[in-house]
Design a protein around this motif. Structure first.
Motif, PDB file in Angstrom:
ATOM      1  N   GLN A 133       1.006  -0.672   0.101  1.00  0.00           N
ATOM      2  CA  GLN A 133      -0.059   0.121   0.295  1.00  0.00           C
ATOM      3  C   GLN A 133       0.744   0.874   0.160  1.00  0.00           C
ATOM      4  O   GLN A 133       0.574   2.236  -0.784  1.00  0.00           O
ATOM      5  CB  GLN A 133      -1.436  -0.144   1.283  1.00  0.00           C
ATOM      6  N   LEU A 134       1.975   1.315   0.833  1.00  0.00           N
ATOM      7  CA  LEU A 134       3.147   2.138   0.258  1.00  0.00           C
ATOM      8  C   LEU A 134       3.463   2.946  -0.506  1.00  0.00           C
ATOM      9  O   LEU A 134       3.915   3.772  -0.675  1.00  0.00           O
ATOM     10  CB  LEU A 134       4.201   2.376   1.970  1.00  0.00           C
ATOM     11  N   HIS A 135       3.319   1.814  -2.049  1.00  0.00           N
ATOM     12  CA  HIS A 135       3.904   2.236  -3.089  1.00  0.00           C
ATOM     13  C   HIS A 135       2.694   3.514  -3.297  1.00  0.00           C
ATOM     14  O   HIS A 135       3.361   4.527  -4.365  1.00  0.00           O
ATOM     15  CB  HIS A 135       3.664   0.701  -3.648  1.00  0.00           C
ATOM     16  N   THR A 136       1.343   3.568  -2.098  1.00  0.00           N
ATOM     17  CA  THR A 136       0.636   4.041  -3.769  1.00  0.00           C
ATOM     18  C   THR A 136       0.114   5.644  -2.214  1.00  0.00           C
ATOM     19  O   THR A 136      -0.602   6.503  -3.263  1.00  0.00           O
ATOM     20  CB  THR A 136      -0.908   3.369  -3.930  1.00  0.00           C
ATOM     21  N   PHE A 137      -0.563   4.964  -1.527  1.00  0.00           N
ATOM     22  CA  PHE A 137      -0.231   5.502  -0.594  1.00  0.00           C
ATOM     23  C   PHE A 137       0.841   6.827   0.063  1.00  0.00           C
ATOM     24  O   PHE A 137       1.411   5.820   0.904  1.00  0.00           O
ATOM     25  CB  PHE A 137      -1.638   5.431   0.938  1.00  0.00           C
ATOM     26  N   ASP A 138       0.401   8.065   0.680  1.00  0.00           N
ATOM     27  CA  ASP A 138       1.446   8.538   2.021  1.00  0.00           C
ATOM     28  C   ASP A 138       1.710   7.711   3.169  1.00  0.00           C
ATOM     29  O   ASP A 138       2.535   7.733   3.871  1.00  0.00           O
ATOM     30  CB  ASP A 138       1.075   9.508   1.643  1.00  0.00           C
ATOM     31  N   LEU A 139       0.296   7.247   4.310  1.00  0.00           N
ATOM     32  CA  LEU A 139       0.417   6.428   4.934  1.00  0.00           C
ATOM     33  C   LEU A 139      -0.729   4.990   5.206  1.00  0.00           C
ATOM     34  O   LEU A 139      -1.646   5.010   4.772  1.00  0.00           O
ATOM     35  CB  LEU A 139      -0.419   7.704   5.983  1.00  0.00           C
ATOM     36  N   VAL A 140      -0.206   4.567   6.329  1.00  0.00           N
ATOM     37  CA  VAL A 140      -0.876   3.432   5.892  1.00  0.00           C
ATOM     38  C   VAL A 140      -1.483   3.153   7.827  1.00  0.00           C
ATOM     39  O   VAL A 140      -0.521   3.220   8.130  1.00  0.00           O
ATOM     40  CB  VAL A 140      -0.071   2.158   5.861  1.00  0.00           C
ATOM     41  N   LEU A 141      -2.706   3.025   7.957  1.00  0.00           N
ATOM     42  CA  LEU A 141      -2.667   2.827   9.435  1.00  0.00           C
ATOM     43  C   LEU A 141      -3.512   1.223   9.812  1.00  0.00           C
ATOM     44  O   LEU A 141      -4.383   0.775   8.672  1.00  0.00           O
ATOM     45  CB  LEU A 141      -3.396   4.000   9.882  1.00  0.00           C
ATOM     46  N   GLY A 142      -3.089   0.572  10.399  1.00  0.00           N
ATOM     47  CA  GLY A 142      -3.635  -0.410  11.122  1.00  0.00           C
ATOM     48  C   GLY A 142      -4.551  -0.482  12.387  1.00  0.00           C
ATOM     49  O   GLY A 142      -4.079  -0.218  13.171  1.00  0.00           O
ATOM     50  N   PRO A 143      -5.928   0.036  11.928  1.00  0.00           N
ATOM     51  CA  PRO A 143      -6.990   0.434  13.204  1.00  0.00           C
ATOM     52  C   PRO A 143      -6.035  -1.095  14.165  1.00  0.00           C
ATOM     53  O   PRO A 143      -6.970  -2.153  13.794  1.00  0.00           O
ATOM     54  CB  PRO A 143      -7.840   0.172  12.793  1.00  0.00           C
ATOM     55  N   ALA A 144      -6.373  -0.509  15.494  1.00  0.00           N
ATOM     56  CA  ALA A 144      -6.514  -1.496  16.677  1.00  0.00           C
ATOM     57  C   ALA A 144      -7.991  -1.538  16.610  1.00  0.00           C
ATOM     58  O   ALA A 144      -8.532  -0.335  16.647  1.00  0.00           O
ATOM     59  CB  ALA A 144      -6.099  -0.922  17.864  1.00  0.00           C
ATOM     60  N   ILE A 145      -8.217  -2.142  17.847  1.00  0.00           N
ATOM     61  CA  ILE A 145     -10.284  -2.331  17.967  1.00  0.00           C
ATOM     62  C   ILE A 145     -10.456  -1.687  18.798  1.00  0.00           C
ATOM     63  O   ILE A 145     -11.641  -0.844  19.608  1.00  0.00           O
ATOM     64  CB  ILE A 145     -10.863  -3.612  17.769  1.00  0.00           C
ATOM     65  N   LEU A 154       4.586   5.005   6.819  1.00  0.00           N
ATOM     66  CA  LEU A 154       5.054   6.164   5.650  1.00  0.00           C
ATOM     67  C   LEU A 154       5.652   6.663   4.680  1.00  0.00           C
ATOM     68  O   LEU A 154       6.958   5.445   4.736  1.00  0.00           O
ATOM     69  CB  LEU A 154       5.523   7.355   6.785  1.00  0.00           C
ATOM     70  N   ARG A 155       6.120   7.624   3.636  1.00  0.00           N
ATOM     71  CA  ARG A 155       6.561   7.463   2.984  1.00  0.00           C
ATOM     72  C   ARG A 155       7.097   8.170   3.072  1.00  0.00           C
ATOM     73  O   ARG A 155       8.763   8.953   2.522  1.00  0.00           O
ATOM     74  CB  ARG A 155       6.007   7.447   1.635  1.00  0.00           C
ATOM     75  N   ARG A 156       7.629   8.896   3.947  1.00  0.00           N
ATOM     76  CA  ARG A 156       8.367   9.715   4.411  1.00  0.00           C
ATOM     77  C   ARG A 156       7.897  10.717   6.512  1.00  0.00           C
ATOM     78  O   ARG A 156       6.876  10.411   6.405  1.00  0.00           O
ATOM     79  CB  ARG A 156       8.194  11.476   3.584  1.00  0.00           C
ATOM     80  N   LEU A 157       9.234  11.101   6.902  1.00  0.00           N
ATOM     81  CA  LEU A 157       8.399  11.522   7.928  1.00  0.00           C
ATOM     82  C   LEU A 157       7.622  12.648   8.407  1.00  0.00           C
ATOM     83  O   LEU A 157       7.602  14.072   7.647  1.00  0.00           O
ATOM     84  CB  LEU A 157       9.289  12.522   8.911  1.00  0.00           C
ATOM     85  N   ILE A 158       6.264  12.997   9.048  1.00  0.00           N
ATOM     86  CA  ILE A 158       4.905  13.851   9.286  1.00  0.00           C
ATOM     87  C   ILE A 158       4.971  14.266  10.308  1.00  0.00           C
ATOM     88  O   ILE A 158       4.442  13.424  11.008  1.00  0.00           O
ATOM     89  CB  ILE A 158       3.904  13.103   8.005  1.00  0.00           C
ATOM     90  N   PRO A 159       5.658  14.609  11.278  1.00  0.00           N
ATOM     91  CA  PRO A 159       6.000  14.740  12.511  1.00  0.00           C
ATOM     92  C   PRO A 159       4.504  15.218  13.046  1.00  0.00           C
ATOM     93  O   PRO A 159       4.589  14.976  14.465  1.00  0.00           O
ATOM     94  CB  PRO A 159       6.954  15.642  12.618  1.00  0.00           C
ATOM     95  N   GLU A 160       3.925  15.824  12.460  1.00  0.00           N
ATOM     96  CA  GLU A 160       2.803  16.085  12.982  1.00  0.00           C
ATOM     97  C   GLU A 160       1.426  15.371  13.458  1.00  0.00           C
ATOM     98  O   GLU A 160       0.660  15.283  13.765  1.00  0.00           O
ATOM     99  CB  GLU A 160       1.420  16.589  11.811  1.00  0.00           C
ATOM    100  N   LEU A 161       2.223  14.020  12.529  1.00  0.00           N
ATOM    101  CA  LEU A 161       1.083  13.016  12.551  1.00  0.00           C
ATOM    102  C   LEU A 161       1.522  12.177  14.435  1.00  0.00           C
ATOM    103  O   LEU A 161       0.620  11.781  14.915  1.00  0.00           O
ATOM    104  CB  LEU A 161       1.572  11.541  12.040  1.00  0.00           C
ATOM    105  N   PHE A 162       2.648  12.390  15.180  1.00  0.00           N
ATOM    106  CA  PHE A 162       2.918  12.160  16.228  1.00  0.00           C
ATOM    107  C   PHE A 162       2.969  13.011  17.544  1.00  0.00           C
ATOM    108  O   PHE A 162       2.970  12.297  18.675  1.00  0.00           O
ATOM    109  CB  PHE A 162       4.673  11.578  16.458  1.00  0.00           C
ATOM    110  N   ALA A 163       2.216  14.910  17.275  1.00  0.00           N
ATOM    111  CA  ALA A 163       2.415  15.405  18.331  1.00  0.00           C
ATOM    112  C   ALA A 163       1.054  15.285  18.793  1.00  0.00           C
ATOM    113  O   ALA A 163      -0.198  15.207  18.062  1.00  0.00           O
ATOM    114  CB  ALA A 163       2.628  16.738  17.792  1.00  0.00           C
TER     115      ALA A 163
END
Length: 218
Positions: A133-145, A154-163
């Motif tokens: 999926q990372l070939h196509t999307f910038d962000l892949v998430l595996g949702p926990a129940i 991720l394909r690059r660091l997006i620090p905002e996602l962790f703040a």
């Protein structure tokens, strides 16, 4: 050989804790006792590592283990000398994940995935899917129940996602998705899976564990 040279830019980071009794899986201590909870942490980490090694055989991704608790010597004695180990360092979970991603992208990795060891459903098939999926999307998430996520890619660091995330709550996934949407980041989900954090979650692990034992007996 083109395949493996491409995949050498794919990196997987396992976040785990050294299974020191009393300091790990504390919410399971009432059900399992101090030693039992630490033993569960040990088994679940070993299972996750085995799944990643399966994936490595097929794809040649690189792997590192980011740990808290213990030290390098204890980690090597436990999981062997064949793995790359790095301390998670200081700060909340977001800061530690962002740091590990920063280091990976600095090392010229192009696709980086972080997983924990709490979710026995994370197998080599799920991980393969995540990298694809990372070939196509910038962000892949595996949702926990429980409202968190068991995997982030991720394909690059997006620090905002962790703040400004309320780590350890049922808001984590939604807060992350809200930030991604604000930033116009292309996002895709993997199948939702259950974490093993509480006594009522234990049957999820027992199912996987019994299957593994069954396979090794055959």
């Amino acid at each position: 050989m083109l395949q493996s040279s491409m995949n050498s830019k794919q990196h997987l980071i396992i976040f785990t804790r050294y299974p020191e009794p009393g300091k790990t899986k504390t919410r399971l201590i009432p059900a399992l006792g101090i030693l039992g909870a630490a033993n569960l942490q040990r088994q679940m980490t070993e299972y996750t590592v085995s799944q990643v090694k399966e994936l490595q055989k097929a794809t040649g991704i690189s792997l590192e283990v980011r740990f808290t608790g213990g030290n390098l010597q204890l980690m090597q004695d436990w999981l062997g000398l064949g793995l790359v180990y790095q301390s998670q360092g200081e700060g909340d979970l977001g800061l530690r994940m962002a740091r590990s991603l920063f280091d990976s992208f600095q090392s010229s990795m192009e696709q980086v995935i972080i997983i924990g060891t709490d979710c026995p459903g994370v197998n080599s098939q799920i991980l393969t899917q995540a990298f694809e999926q990372l070939h196509t999307f910038d962000l892949v998430l595996g949702p926990a129940i429980d409202g968190g996520y068991y995997l982030i890619g991720l394909r690059r660091l997006i620090p905002e996602l962790f703040a400004n995330i309320d780590w350890g709550t049922s808001q984590v996934l939604q807060q992350t998705v809200d930030i991604a949407e604000e930033l116009n980041i292309s996002l895709i989900y993997l199948p939702a899976l259950a974490d093993v954090d509480l006594p009522e979650d234990l049957p999820i692990w027992e199912q996987v564990f019994n299957r593994e034992v069954g396979l090794s007996d055959n």
